[in-house]
Design an enzyme around this catalytic site. Structure first.
Site, PDB file in Angstrom:
ATOM      1  N   HIS A  77       5.411  -4.267  -0.100  1.00 21.24           N
ATOM      2  CA  HIS A  77       7.118  -4.705  -1.070  1.00 21.24           C
ATOM      3  C   HIS A  77       7.040  -2.693  -1.936  1.00 21.24           C
ATOM      4  CE1 HIS A  77       5.104  -8.211  -0.876  1.00 21.24           C
ATOM      5  NE2 HIS A  77       3.970  -8.192  -1.439  1.00 21.24           N
ATOM      6  N   GLU A 114       1.735  -5.717  -7.868  1.00 25.56           N
ATOM      7  CA  GLU A 114       1.470  -5.451  -6.556  1.00 25.56           C
ATOM      8  C   GLU A 114       1.529  -4.581  -5.569  1.00 25.56           C
ATOM      9  OE1 GLU A 114       1.174  -8.072  -1.855  1.00 25.56           O
ATOM     10  OE2 GLU A 114       1.572  -8.499  -3.339  1.00 25.56           O
ATOM     11  N   HIS A 169      -2.000  -5.220   0.655  1.00 29.65           N
ATOM     12  CA  HIS A 169      -1.735  -5.208  -0.227  1.00 29.65           C
ATOM     13  C   HIS A 169      -2.433  -6.667  -1.031  1.00 29.65           C
ATOM     14  CE1 HIS A 169       2.690  -6.854   2.038  1.00 29.65           C
ATOM     15  NE2 HIS A 169       1.597  -5.810   2.798  1.00 29.65           N
ATOM     16  N   GLU A 246      -5.079  -8.099   2.475  1.00 28.70           N
ATOM     17  CA  GLU A 246      -5.140  -8.662   1.161  1.00 28.70           C
ATOM     18  C   GLU A 246      -6.545  -7.536   0.414  1.00 28.70           C
ATOM     19  OE1 GLU A 246      -2.603  -9.759   0.090  1.00 28.70           O
ATOM     20  OE2 GLU A 246      -1.979 -11.177   1.693  1.00 28.70           O
TER      21      GLU A 246
END
Length: 281
Positions: A77, A114, A169, A246
């Site tokens: 992101h 995040e 992430h 993750e």
């Protein structure tokens, strides 16, 4: 990475992948990190080497097992995504269809985003790997930009002929779930040759991360913290060994407590560096 906050035009998974500028862990636009979590990430440029401290670096000070290895780190992101919904909603080809250019990401209940998390961990990891002689490039240059698109993120590793790549992430699953998981590619065409080496990279990173952080395997997704997918452009468009991680579920209270701790993020980075050493060293 699963929850998208901000940017009404963008929906779906908040996984972002890819490219020349980078996709960085992002979510709630202008939300600030919680108090006590202000330890700034390293500010060295994307390709500028710096020496690293910490237990891992100290243990390896006598040699450079990663000397000359090319590693690309994709911080999921980006901080400007939420304020540019039209740009990140643009559809791009991801090998077997189209998806949004990028997404905003998730955040903790207290508002730690995040994109900030992935930027911090990615820089910490880059610092350690560079201290071991690796040539490291991040897919984005800061945590205030937009994108890059997921296909562009993959192109960074491809253009550099990276020995290994990782997209970092934090998940945005239901608060009841906890733990981390690795996402490995399934063959969709151009990435077919990297499926097997990516699985080896994924196993090395999983084992090192689990051992080094003590974070449990995901309780809600994957088998022994391994999930295989064909819908992520960052993996579908990659021609070099690559996985996603993750690092935890940001919506879970226990995982969030670790992810908002600067010292624990350093521990995460050191654990991931050990995984790269196991795979490449």
């Amino acid at each position: 990475m699963r929850i998208q906050r901000g940017g009404p035009a963008v929906a779906g998974l908040a996984l972002c992948l890819g490219a020349l500028v980078a996709c960085g862990g992002g979510s709630s636009g202008g939300k600030a990190s919680p108090a006590g979590d202000t330890a700034a990430p390293p500010t060295a440029g994307a390709t500028t080497g710096t020496s690293a401290g910490g237990p891992l670096a100290s243990k390896r000070s006598g040699g450079h097992p990663l000397a000359g290895k090319v590693v690309v780190i994709d911080p999921g992101h980006n901080g400007g995504n939420a304020s540019h919904p039209r740009e990140i909603a643009k559809q791009v080809y991801v090998g077997n269809g189209t998806k949004e250019c990028d997404t905003t990401g998730t955040d903790t209940v207290s508002g730690y985003s995040e994109h900030a998390f992935t930027w911090d961990v990615s820089n910490r990891l880059a610092k350690i790997l560079r201290s071991q002689g690796a040539k490291v490039t991040l897919t984005r240059k800061n945590d205030t930009g937009v994108g890059p698109c997921v296909n562009q993120r993959a192109a960074v590793g491809n253009d550099l002929h990276a020995d290994a790549a990782i997209s970092i992430h934090g998940d945005g699953a239901a608060a009841s779930g906890h733990g981390f998981h690795i996402i490995e590619p399934l063959a969709v065409g151009k990435n077919a040759k990297i499926v097997a080496p990516s699985a080896k990279l994924g196993t090395a990173l999983r084992d090192a991360y689990h051992s080094g952080t003590g974070i449990s395997y995901s309780t809600y997704l994957g088998t022994k913290a391994i999930d295989k997918r064909s819908d992520l452009g960052g993996l579908n468009m990659s021609t070099v060994p690559k996985v996603f991680i993750e690092c935890g579920n940001m919506r879970n209270k226990g995982d969030a407590a670790k992810m908002t701790s600067a010292s624990f993020r350093q521990r995460m980075a050191e654990s991931l560096a050990k995984g790269f050493d196991d795979y490449l060293g």
